[in-house]
Design a protein around this motif. Structure first.
Motif, PDB file in Angstrom:
ATOM      1  N   GLN A 142       0.827  -1.202   0.000  1.00 56.57           N
ATOM      2  CA  GLN A 142       0.000   0.000   0.000  1.00 56.57           C
ATOM      3  C   GLN A 142       0.867   1.259   0.000  1.00 56.57           C
ATOM      4  OE1 GLN A 142      -3.434   0.320  -0.247  1.00 56.57           O
ATOM      5  NE2 GLN A 142      -2.836   2.457  -0.516  1.00 56.57           N
ATOM      6  N   ILE A 143       1.982   1.204   0.709  1.00 54.64           N
ATOM      7  CA  ILE A 143       2.914   2.338   0.718  1.00 54.64           C
ATOM      8  C   ILE A 143       3.472   2.557  -0.687  1.00 54.64           C
ATOM      9  CG2 ILE A 143       5.172   3.104   1.561  1.00 54.64           C
ATOM     10  CD1 ILE A 143       4.439   1.717   4.211  1.00 54.64           C
ATOM     11  N   ARG A 144       3.774   1.459  -1.396  1.00 53.45           N
ATOM     12  CA  ARG A 144       4.248   1.599  -2.782  1.00 53.45           C
ATOM     13  C   ARG A 144       3.199   2.294  -3.643  1.00 53.45           C
ATOM     14  NH1 ARG A 144       3.571  -0.527  -7.655  1.00 53.45           N
ATOM     15  NH2 ARG A 144       2.004  -2.009  -6.941  1.00 53.45           N
ATOM     16  N   LEU A 145       1.950   1.940  -3.423  1.00 50.00           N
ATOM     17  CA  LEU A 145       0.891   2.552  -4.225  1.00 50.00           C
ATOM     18  C   LEU A 145       0.774   4.044  -3.954  1.00 50.00           C
ATOM     19  CD1 LEU A 145      -1.853  -0.232  -3.969  1.00 50.00           C
ATOM     20  CD2 LEU A 145      -0.356   0.272  -5.901  1.00 50.00           C
ATOM     21  N   LEU A 146       1.145   4.471  -2.739  1.00 47.83           N
ATOM     22  CA  LEU A 146       1.092   5.899  -2.435  1.00 47.83           C
ATOM     23  C   LEU A 146       2.084   6.687  -3.292  1.00 47.83           C
ATOM     24  CD1 LEU A 146       0.793   5.951   1.476  1.00 47.83           C
ATOM     25  CD2 LEU A 146      -1.019   6.297  -0.217  1.00 47.83           C
ATOM     26  N   THR A 147       3.147   6.034  -3.733  1.00 50.46           N
ATOM     27  CA  THR A 147       4.126   6.736  -4.571  1.00 50.46           C
ATOM     28  C   THR A 147       3.582   6.977  -5.980  1.00 50.46           C
ATOM     29  OG1 THR A 147       5.201   4.673  -5.291  1.00 50.46           O
ATOM     30  CG2 THR A 147       6.049   5.725  -3.300  1.00 50.46           C
ATOM     31  N   ASN A 148       2.448   6.351  -6.312  1.00 52.97           N
ATOM     32  CA  ASN A 148       1.830   6.617  -7.614  1.00 52.97           C
ATOM     33  C   ASN A 148       1.126   7.969  -7.645  1.00 52.97           C
ATOM     34  OD1 ASN A 148       2.646   4.156  -8.646  1.00 52.97           O
ATOM     35  ND2 ASN A 148       0.790   3.094  -7.989  1.00 52.97           N
TER      36      ASN A 148
END
Length: 539
Positions: A142-148
């Motif tokens: 989910q943290i990775r998706l925040l970088t989108n």
């Protein structure tokens, strides 16, 4: 208390986090520079280090140097589930959201609107997660998706992950490879060297108000403190604190051996000392008795066997049972061996990694060897094992993370593995054998090793993929099969898939036709690309 006795304005070695006492060694300066790089738009930044190496203190120092136009959300409870974690991030930043709609989508949408507005106002937003090794795989994804969340020119959220070395193991999972590939800067905070330990102690005393000429820690004692603490600042603080209290209690000005031993005993607890001494004496006595018995047997039997001039003498290797590590040379006697703990154990992970690199023939200079080889085809890996069988199957020299009886973390470089004993190398490159039963009591399962990646390899590939790695794989199979033509050029076709499955079955792997890391490790063994474990002569 003691700080008044020495004329200090406050206790010099309190373990409370205080940025004023931050000793900026070269690596601490570099670690802080990495965090500042992340704050200023560096994307994903990773900071790891053992417990007590100063990560939290560096975070506090970072907060003091944040640009005025920066908003930061700090998460200190990463064990929360994904919605709770997103809620904490929103609360830290003051993001407004509907309390009844505590879902991932509603929280992410609210956060996105906030980040866009912050960007329009010329402000930057940073998310810093401490103890990130406790994050679940779902939370990391989910943290990775925040970088989108981004504009055409800039990421709206900069993320800093801070954690213990286990965080690297977590990020090495295949399902998290997309996140790992987005990390733009990594830094591992290692324990202090002896010189840094000496400077660290002097620095804290100076900040607390003590004149340099009144330093109560002579160099000989500093060496003992460094050896005992392993260069971990928090352990240094605790031991120095007890030593100063001891000086105050005995009306002394300088730490001597008696004061140091008393402080050390108070830190580790002295309840096990009598039992340890008795055990050592019993072991020593049994060893002497065994030597006497063997001598008598040889004296009685010598006339019978003495006429056999061609017989070879019996070679007996002495093992120091009083030491916590068996110190037996693998191929030659080591008459001048240092105490086993000093010979085999490395206090710093970086030193052990450099020894491993040297053993496998990869020359590096000072500093983190993984950083020095990051642009090459050499891949650093950290994994967690639970059995010796997994290490045998890995079949690579490796750095093992060990826990000493004093609860400190040290490292050993494994270069050979037998059924009952392991071969370790010392800092001087010598081989020493250690029983697996003894090594296993200290090993916490963490393993660091290196291997060679094929050209262009970034992750598992299979039929339909194309690129440099496919070309390399087809070329290797052509050489193994003695063929002049490859099965393909640069596209992973059906013929290459079937050939890969044949190899996987021969290697005892699942024949799925996918070229992943496990298959590559076995293929590198077959091609003799990677250095493998050495055979160990069993008793």
């Amino acid at each position: 208390m003691y700080h008044q006795y020495f004329g200090l304005v406050e206790p010099a070695f309190s373990i409370a986090v205080n940025p004023r006492y931050l000793y900026m060694s070269d690596q601490h300066k570099e670690a802080l520079a990495h965090l500042l790089y992340g704050v200023r738009g560096g994307g994903f930044v990773l900071l790891t280090g053992e417990v007590g190496t100063g990560k939290t203190t560096i975070i506090r120092s970072l907060l003091e140097q944040l640009p005025d136009n920066t908003d930061i959300a700090m998460v200190f409870n990463p064990m929360a589930n994904v919605p709770e974690m997103l809620g904490m991030i929103c609360d830290e930043l003051g993001v407004k959201y509907v309390a009844d709609e505590h879902t991932v989508k509603s929280l992410t949408d609210a956060l996105h609107l906030y980040l866009l507005e912050n960007h329009r106002q010329g402000r930057s937003t940073v998310l810093l997660i401490d103890e990130a090794q406790l994050l679940s795989a779902d939370a990391l994804e989910q943290i990775r998706l925040l970088t989108n969340l981004e504009t055409d020119t800039k990421k709206l959220l900069q993320i800093i992950l801070v954690g213990q070395p286990e965080l690297n193991t977590l990020l090495s999972q295949p399902r998290l490879r997309q996140l790992a590939q987005r990390i733009t800067a990594r830094f591992h905070l290692s324990p202090l060297t002896l010189a840094e330990t000496e400077a660290y102690i002097a620095h804290r005393l100076q900040v607390a108000g003590l004149a340099e000429e009144r330093n109560p820690f002579p160099r000989a004692i500093v060496k003992k403190i460094h050896r005992f603490s392993g260069g971990i600042p928090r352990r240094i603080n605790i031991l120095c604190e007890r030593a100063l209290v001891g000086l105050y209690g005995h009306n002394k000005q300088r730490v001597d051996n008696a004061t140091y031993r008393l402080a050390r005993r108070e830190v580790v607890g002295g309840l096990d000392e009598p039992a340890k001494d008795l055990r050592n004496w019993l072991v020593w006595g049994l060893g002497v008795a065994l030597v006497v018995v063997i001598g008598l047997l040889l004296w009685v039997l010598w006339p019978v066997a003495g006429d056999k001039s061609t017989s070879k003498p019996l070679e007996v290797s002495a093992v120091s049972s009083s030491s916590s590590v068996a110190s037996v040379a693998a191929n030659k006697p080591n008459n001048n061996a240092r105490p086993a703990q000093e010979a085999i154990y490395f206090a710093r992970l970086q030193e052990a990694q450099q020894a491993l690199y040297g053993h496998v023939g990869m020359a590096t200079g000072e500093g983190n060897p993984c950083w020095q080889t990051a642009a090459s085809d050499i891949q650093c890996e950290t994994r967690k094992f639970s059995t010796w069988s997994e290490l045998r199957d890995l079949n690579r020299p490796a750095v093992l993370t060990l826990n000493t009886p004093d609860k400190f973390t040290v490292y050993a470089v494994l270069v050979g593995l037998g059924q009952y004993r392991a071969a370790l190398i010392t800092s001087t490159g010598e081989h020493q054998l250690m029983p697996l039963t003894e090594l296993g009591q200290r090993w916490n399962g963490a393993v660091f090793y290196v291997w060679h990646k094929p050209p262009g390899y970034t992750g598992a590939i299979s039929q339909g993929d194309q690129g440099q790695t496919v070309h390399w794989l087809a070329q290797q199979f052509a050489q193994l099969d003695g063929q002049t033509r490859r099965l393909t050029n640069d596209r992973f076709n059906q013929a290459l898939t079937e050939r890969l499955k044949i190899f996987q079955r021969q290697a005892g792997l699942t024949a799925d036709g996918i070229l992943g890391q496990q298959t590559l490790l076995k293929l590198n063994e077959r091609l003799e690309i990677d250095t493998t474990l050495e055979p160990v002569q069993e008793p």
